[in-house]
Design a protein around this motif. Structure first.
Motif, short mmCIF file in Angstrom:
data_model
loop_
_atom_site.label_atom_id
_atom_site.label_comp_id
_atom_site.label_asym_id
_atom_site.label_seq_id
_atom_site.Cartn_x
_atom_site.Cartn_y
_atom_site.Cartn_z
N ASN A 132 2.19 -6.29 3.38
CA ASN A 132 1.72 -7.51 4.04
C ASN A 132 2.74 -8.60 3.78
OD1 ASN A 132 -0.46 -5.75 4.06
ND2 ASN A 132 -1.97 -7.39 3.83
N THR A 182 4.78 -1.01 8.35
CA THR A 182 4.61 0.33 7.77
C THR A 182 5.94 1.07 7.89
OG1 THR A 182 2.27 0.43 8.34
CG2 THR A 182 3.36 2.51 7.87
N ASP A 225 8.16 4.59 6.99
CA ASP A 225 8.17 6.00 6.60
C ASP A 225 9.37 6.27 5.70
OD1 ASP A 225 5.90 6.71 8.00
OD2 ASP A 225 7.00 7.14 9.85
N SER A 278 4.88 7.00 3.03
CA SER A 278 4.98 5.71 3.72
C SER A 278 4.48 4.61 2.80
CB SER A 278 4.16 5.71 5.01
OG SER A 278 2.78 5.88 4.72
N THR A 321 3.10 0.40 3.21
CA THR A 321 2.71 -0.68 4.12
C THR A 321 2.71 -1.98 3.33
OG1 THR A 321 1.33 0.80 5.45
CG2 THR A 321 0.93 -1.56 5.66
N THR A 329 1.94 -6.99 9.06
CA THR A 329 2.19 -5.81 8.23
C THR A 329 3.37 -5.02 8.79
OG1 THR A 329 0.66 -4.41 9.49
CG2 THR A 329 -0.23 -5.60 7.58
N GLN A 346 7.60 2.57 11.10
CA GLN A 346 6.55 3.24 11.87
C GLN A 346 5.81 2.25 12.77
OE1 GLN A 346 2.25 4.85 10.74
NE2 GLN A 346 3.84 6.05 9.71
N SER A 347 5.50 1.07 12.24
CA SER A 347 4.80 0.06 13.03
C SER A 347 5.00 -1.32 12.43
CB SER A 347 3.29 0.38 13.10
OG SER A 347 2.71 0.32 11.82
N SER A 404 0.86 -1.19 0.00
CA SER A 404 0.00 0.00 0.00
C SER A 404 0.89 1.23 0.00
CB SER A 404 -0.91 0.02 1.23
OG SER A 404 -1.76 -1.11 1.24
#
Length: 243
Positions: free
Chosen positions: A163, A206, A208, A159, A161, A204, A188-189, A112
């Motif tokens: 999977n 994410t 930056d 950013s 993301t 996932t 980021q996560s 994404s």
């Protein structure tokens, strides 16, 4: 003159004393006082100049140190710019994810792409920073591709993301690859869940991304290499056998 002749000797002496007093008062008020004020002003200015002179002398003694520190600062700044991307496009980010898959033994099933946000402009007037930041954020959030161009320096953030599916070792490799990538980025996560059917982790990540464009920053040119064209299934998904 007739009036003076009529005055007694005592009155003449008093008048003479009064005249001398007036002359002395005028000399003090319009001469000494003004001169003293100018002397005080000059003394104050001389003190300020003396302080500046001493400061310049100290800086001159430490001149080599300042030159060395300035050169180091410029080198550190250039090193920082060297680690910032000069382009931010979907195809470039896709190639990065492809490298991540290879380095971390990871399967990425989806990507994404976030919007690109304008976060810095060296030409921005400081008094209008707050208002222009709001405008730049709204104006810069409707694009997904940016390359270096224009005058001044402009900073962008975006950013992606992904999977993923991998094992624990692969996840550690992925984190290490992202943190040590030659272009500045940050995680980021991360989410991770154990898949009992495969024994792997799924989740996932994410990431930056950051970019600087403008003077002295040349847009990166790259080729999409080692990717076969005309592949039946470009997403790498599993195909069930026909019964």
């Amino acid at each position: 003159m007739e009036i003076i002749k009529k005055l007694s000797e005592r009155e003449k002496n008093l008048l003479f004393i009064l005249l001398i007093f007036i002359i002395l008062f005028c000399s003090y008020q319009f001469g000494y006082v003004k001169l003293t004020g100018k002397i005080d002003t000059l003394s104050s200015e001389n003190l300020e100049l003396s302080v500046k002179l001493n400061d310049l002398k100290q800086k001159d003694v430490a001149k080599e140190k300042y030159i060395e520190e300035t050169d180091k600062m410029l080198a550190d700044t250039q090193d920082m710019f060297n680690h910032l991307a000069t382009s931010m496009t979907q195809d470039k980010n896709t190639i990065f994810v492809t490298k991540l898959e290879k380095e971390a033994d990871m399967i990425v099933s989806a990507i994404s792409f976030g919007d690109i946000t304008h976060i810095y402009d060296s030409n921005r007037v400081m008094d209008n920073t707050t208002d222009q930041t709001a405008n730049d954020t709204s104006n810069g959030s409707d694009t997904t591709d940016v390359t270096a161009e224009g005058k001044g320096l402009k900073g962008y953030q975006s950013s992606i993301t992904i999977n993923y599916q991998t094992n624990y070792g692969g996840l550690k490799k992925a984190i290490d690859f992202i943190n040590n990538y030659h272009e500045k980025m940050r995680i980021q996560s991360i989410t991770a869940a154990f898949d009992s059917t495969t024994g792997n982790l799924t989740g996932t990540i994410t990431i930056d991304l950051f970019m600087v464009s403008g003077e002295g920053q040349e847009a990166e040119l790259f080729d999409i290499y080692r990717i076969d064209l005309g592949t039946d299934n470009i997403f790498g998904t599993f195909e069930l056998p026909v019964e």
